[in-house]
Design a protein around this motif. Sequence first.
Motif, PDB file in Angstrom:
ATOM      1  N   SER A   5      51.368 -33.816  62.956  1.00 40.70           N
ATOM      2  CA  SER A   5      50.615 -34.498  61.936  1.00 40.70           C
ATOM      3  C   SER A   5      51.084 -33.630  60.799  1.00 40.70           C
ATOM      4  O   SER A   5      51.224 -32.523  61.016  1.00 40.70           O
ATOM      5  N   ILE A   6      50.121 -34.338  59.791  1.00 40.21           N
ATOM      6  CA  ILE A   6      49.788 -33.653  58.949  1.00 40.21           C
ATOM      7  C   ILE A   6      49.391 -32.289  58.509  1.00 40.21           C
ATOM      8  O   ILE A   6      49.289 -31.931  58.021  1.00 40.21           O
ATOM      9  N   TRP A   7      47.976 -32.395  59.464  1.00 41.01           N
ATOM     10  CA  TRP A   7      47.472 -31.217  59.529  1.00 41.01           C
ATOM     11  C   TRP A   7      47.545 -29.938  60.120  1.00 41.01           C
ATOM     12  O   TRP A   7      47.480 -28.786  59.709  1.00 41.01           O
ATOM     13  N   HIS A   8      48.665 -30.126  60.925  1.00 39.23           N
ATOM     14  CA  HIS A   8      49.500 -29.090  61.728  1.00 39.23           C
ATOM     15  C   HIS A   8      50.106 -28.832  60.122  1.00 39.23           C
ATOM     16  O   HIS A   8      50.558 -27.323  60.296  1.00 39.23           O
ATOM     17  N   LEU A  10      50.062 -29.054  57.597  1.00 34.01           N
ATOM     18  CA  LEU A  10      49.138 -28.064  56.402  1.00 34.01           C
ATOM     19  C   LEU A  10      49.107 -26.577  56.408  1.00 34.01           C
ATOM     20  O   LEU A  10      48.504 -25.721  55.592  1.00 34.01           O
ATOM     21  N   ILE A  11      48.431 -26.693  57.708  1.00 36.85           N
ATOM     22  CA  ILE A  11      48.101 -25.023  58.131  1.00 36.85           C
ATOM     23  C   ILE A  11      49.247 -23.783  57.718  1.00 36.85           C
ATOM     24  O   ILE A  11      49.307 -23.310  58.113  1.00 36.85           O
ATOM     25  N   VAL A  17      52.185 -19.428  53.031  1.00 32.22           N
ATOM     26  CA  VAL A  17      52.004 -19.505  51.298  1.00 32.22           C
ATOM     27  C   VAL A  17      50.602 -17.815  51.797  1.00 32.22           C
ATOM     28  O   VAL A  17      51.398 -16.989  50.428  1.00 32.22           O
ATOM     29  N   MET A  18      49.967 -17.638  52.298  1.00 25.98           N
ATOM     30  CA  MET A  18      49.335 -16.782  52.522  1.00 25.98           C
ATOM     31  C   MET A  18      50.025 -15.622  53.208  1.00 25.98           C
ATOM     32  O   MET A  18      50.168 -14.028  51.891  1.00 25.98           O
TER      33      MET A  18
END
Length: 80
Positions: A5-8, A10-11, A17-18
Amino acid sequence: MGSFSIWHWLIVLLIVVMVFGTKKLKNIGSDLGGAVKGFKDGMKDGSTAADSTTSPSAGQVANHTATDKSTIDVEAKHKG
């Protein structure tokens, strides 16, 4: 279950990025873009160079071998 999903996504993006940082990701993106641009330019140059160079025709090759005395025709020896 097989698709994310989009949440996966984004995580995953947040973790990337981190780990790498925005400056390093920007450098990687610009390097990748430059490489793609160089590849496309090389492909364009290669196609125009191949179009501009012509291979000699059969008549030109026959005339060249007729004037060259050091060339031996192997098939002529077997025929005669």
